[in-house]
Scaffold this motif. Structure first.
Motif, short mmCIF file in Angstrom:
data_model
loop_
_atom_site.label_atom_id
_atom_site.label_comp_id
_atom_site.label_asym_id
_atom_site.label_seq_id
_atom_site.Cartn_x
_atom_site.Cartn_y
_atom_site.Cartn_z
N MET A 1 0.86 -1.19 0.00
CA MET A 1 0.00 0.00 0.00
C MET A 1 0.90 1.24 0.00
SD MET A 1 -2.76 -1.45 2.77
CE MET A 1 -4.08 -0.25 2.64
N ALA A 2 0.45 2.30 -0.69
CA ALA A 2 1.29 3.49 -0.87
C ALA A 2 1.91 3.95 0.44
CB ALA A 2 0.44 4.61 -1.46
N VAL B 1 0.89 -8.21 2.78
CA VAL B 1 -0.37 -7.66 3.30
C VAL B 1 -1.33 -7.36 2.15
CG1 VAL B 1 -1.38 -5.63 4.46
CG2 VAL B 1 0.72 -6.69 5.36
N SER B 2 -0.84 -6.64 1.13
CA SER B 2 -1.73 -6.29 0.00
C SER B 2 -2.27 -7.53 -0.70
CB SER B 2 -1.00 -5.47 -1.06
OG SER B 2 -0.29 -4.44 -0.51
N ALA B 3 -1.39 -8.52 -0.88
CA ALA B 3 -1.81 -9.73 -1.61
C ALA B 3 -2.92 -10.44 -0.85
CB ALA B 3 -0.61 -10.66 -1.81
N VAL C 1 3.33 -15.60 -1.44
CA VAL C 1 4.58 -14.82 -1.40
C VAL C 1 5.61 -15.58 -2.24
CG1 VAL C 1 4.15 -13.69 0.81
CG2 VAL C 1 5.32 -15.90 0.77
N ALA C 2 6.73 -14.91 -2.51
CA ALA C 2 7.72 -15.47 -3.45
C ALA C 2 8.25 -16.84 -3.01
CB ALA C 2 8.88 -14.50 -3.60
N GLY D 1 4.46 -8.78 -4.93
CA GLY D 1 5.56 -8.33 -5.79
C GLY D 1 6.82 -8.02 -5.00
N TYR D 2 7.88 -7.64 -5.73
CA TYR D 2 9.08 -7.01 -5.13
C TYR D 2 10.02 -7.98 -4.43
CZ TYR D 2 11.26 -3.51 -1.84
OH TYR D 2 12.09 -2.71 -1.08
#
Ligand code: ADP
Ligand code: ASP
Ligand code: MG
Length: 413
Positions: A43-44, A76-78, A96-97, A135-136
């Motif tokens: 989240m932003a 959290v966002s996912a 998660v990854a 992501g990320y």
């Protein structure tokens, strides 16, 4: 049935309401008969908040632990998006990854992806689920969580699209496409309908953060059709793809501004063979990327060497430079913590002369002093005082994009 990878950036998942809107868009895609993998950012503001927490506890937070910390925003966002999709009656599962295996090297904070395993994703898609991916992040060979660099949820999306041979990778953000300049800084910027991988790669590397640079590189390598769209509207976005003939008719596709550059000068060094190697060898060994370099004309057998680095690397680069300066008997090290790099980018430059000359004229008319210059086949960059960065960008945009591309063939670069 088409397979689409979508990526939603920080602003697009920045609140509960925004996550609801994303879930509805994803649900519409599924209703239209698409299989979908959705990559989300934190989240932003969340990633910055996490970095700040670490820095409040240590001046030099451990890199492994920092990655474990800052990667949580995406998790959290996912999970939130998956929860919302399920509540709309849309089957969804988040990962998660580590659960998928987005395997990377162990370079914490800037890890490179080595492989992406998709078996689990494919299985879930076949069961009719939406797969939501944080992501990320990645995981190294020892099971440590890694992160891929700031803005790199784009890279996660493109890597998944390449591995899954998706029909397209849609990047949803807070602007409705790639513009001729940052629309938040340049009100006269225009949306591009299409842009080539090469141009987008240069623009990203030169400061247009709308797409992360390595994601564009990967899209080019695997020919992933990439489109930048707004999560706030339904307007047509910008396609990033292979270059075609008509793109060359446009001289300058984009003007970029990068205010995150620093300039370092090592003064009074003996002008002798091997000098540059002595200065830049240790910098390269420390993994610091040097962009522009100039060496002044030699006076009395001595010269100054000036170069730019990303501001994040300034502290480390300065420490190294000071010890090198002492070793080689240089007169001293100076630096400017913030300079602006302003660039014009376009594949049309390959076939038109006089672009750099026109650029220098435009800056001269605004009385902006050029401190450094670098060119490649499809770009010209200059470093100017950071307080003139925006003015330089807007003037160049007016001259090259809004003012057409009038470069006389008599002018030469
Ligand atoms: P996200 O969080 O969705 O990944 P980013 O903030 O990383 O979004 O990227 C979107 C931002 O990129 C825009 O808000 C805009 O200010 C900036 N930007 C810079 N250059 C450009 C450009 N040429 N075209 C569009 N946006 C640009
Ligand atoms: N959340 C990460 C960042 O802020 C990654 C991303 O947004 O793409 O850099
Ligand atoms: Mg981004």
């Amino acid at each position: 049935m088409s397979l689409i990878v979508q990526k939603y950036g920080g602003t697009s998942v920045g609140s509960v309401d925004r996550i609801k809107a994303v879930a509805e868009r994803v649900a519409r895609g599924r209703q239209a008969g698409r299989k979908m993998v959705v990559v989300v950012s934190a989240m932003a503001g969340e990633t910055n908040r996490l970095f700040k927490l670490a820095s409040e506890l240590s001046d030099t937070p451990d890199l492994r632990e920092t990655d474990a910390l800052v990667s949580t925003g995406e998790q959290v966002s996912a999970a939130l998006l998956s929860i919302r999709l399920q509540s709309l009656g849309v089957p969804a599962i988040s990962f998660v990854a580590d659960q998928l295996k987005i395997a990377t090297d162990s370079n914490h904070g800037r890890a490179r992806i080595k492989s992406v395993e998709c078996d689990r994703v494919v299985k879930e898609l076949e069961r009719g689920r939406i797969v939501v991916v944080a992501g990320y992040q990645g995981v190294d060979a020892n099971g440590n969580i890694t992160t891929l660099g700031r803005g790199a949820s784009d890279l996660t999306a493109v890597a998944l699209a390449a591995a899954l041979k998706a029909d397209a990778c849609e990047i949803y953000t807070d602007v409705d496409g790639v513009y001729t300049a940052d629309p938040n800084l340049c009100p006269r910027a225009r949306k591009l309908r299409r842009v080539s991988y090469d141009e987008m790669l240069e623009m990203a590397a030169l400061g247009a953060k709308v797409l992360q640079g390595r994601s564009v590189e990967l899209a080019r390598r695997y020919n992933v059709p990439l489109v930048v769209l707004s999560s706030f509207s339904d307007s047509e976005g910008t396609w990033v793809g292979k270059e075609d003939r008509s793109m060359e008719d446009v001289l300058v596709s984009g003007v970029t501004l990068d205010q995150n550059q620093s300039k370092i000068t090592i003064a009074g060094v003996e002008d002798s063979p091997g000098l540059a190697a002595k200065i830049f060898g240790p910098i390269a060994a420390a993994g610091i990327v040097i962009d522009m370099i100039i060496q002044n004309a030699s006076a009395d057998g001595h010269t100054d060497m000036t170069f730019t680095v990303a501001r994040d690397d300034l502290k480390r680069a300065l420490e190294l430079m000071r010890s090198i300066a002492a070793d080689i008997g240089a007169a001293g090290v100076r630096h400017e913590a913030q300079v602006a790099k302003v660039s014009i980018v376009g594949v049309g430059m390959r076939t038109h002369a006089g672009v750099a000359a026109k650029m220098f004229n435009v800056l001269a008319a605004e009385r902006i002093n050029i401190e450094m210059i670098a060119t490649s086949e499809i770009k010209v960059s200059v470093v100017v005082n950071s307080k003139y960065g925006e003015l330089a960008m807007r003037s160049l945009h007016d001259a090259f994009v809004n003012g057409g591309a009038a470069v006389s063939s008599a002018e030469t670069v």
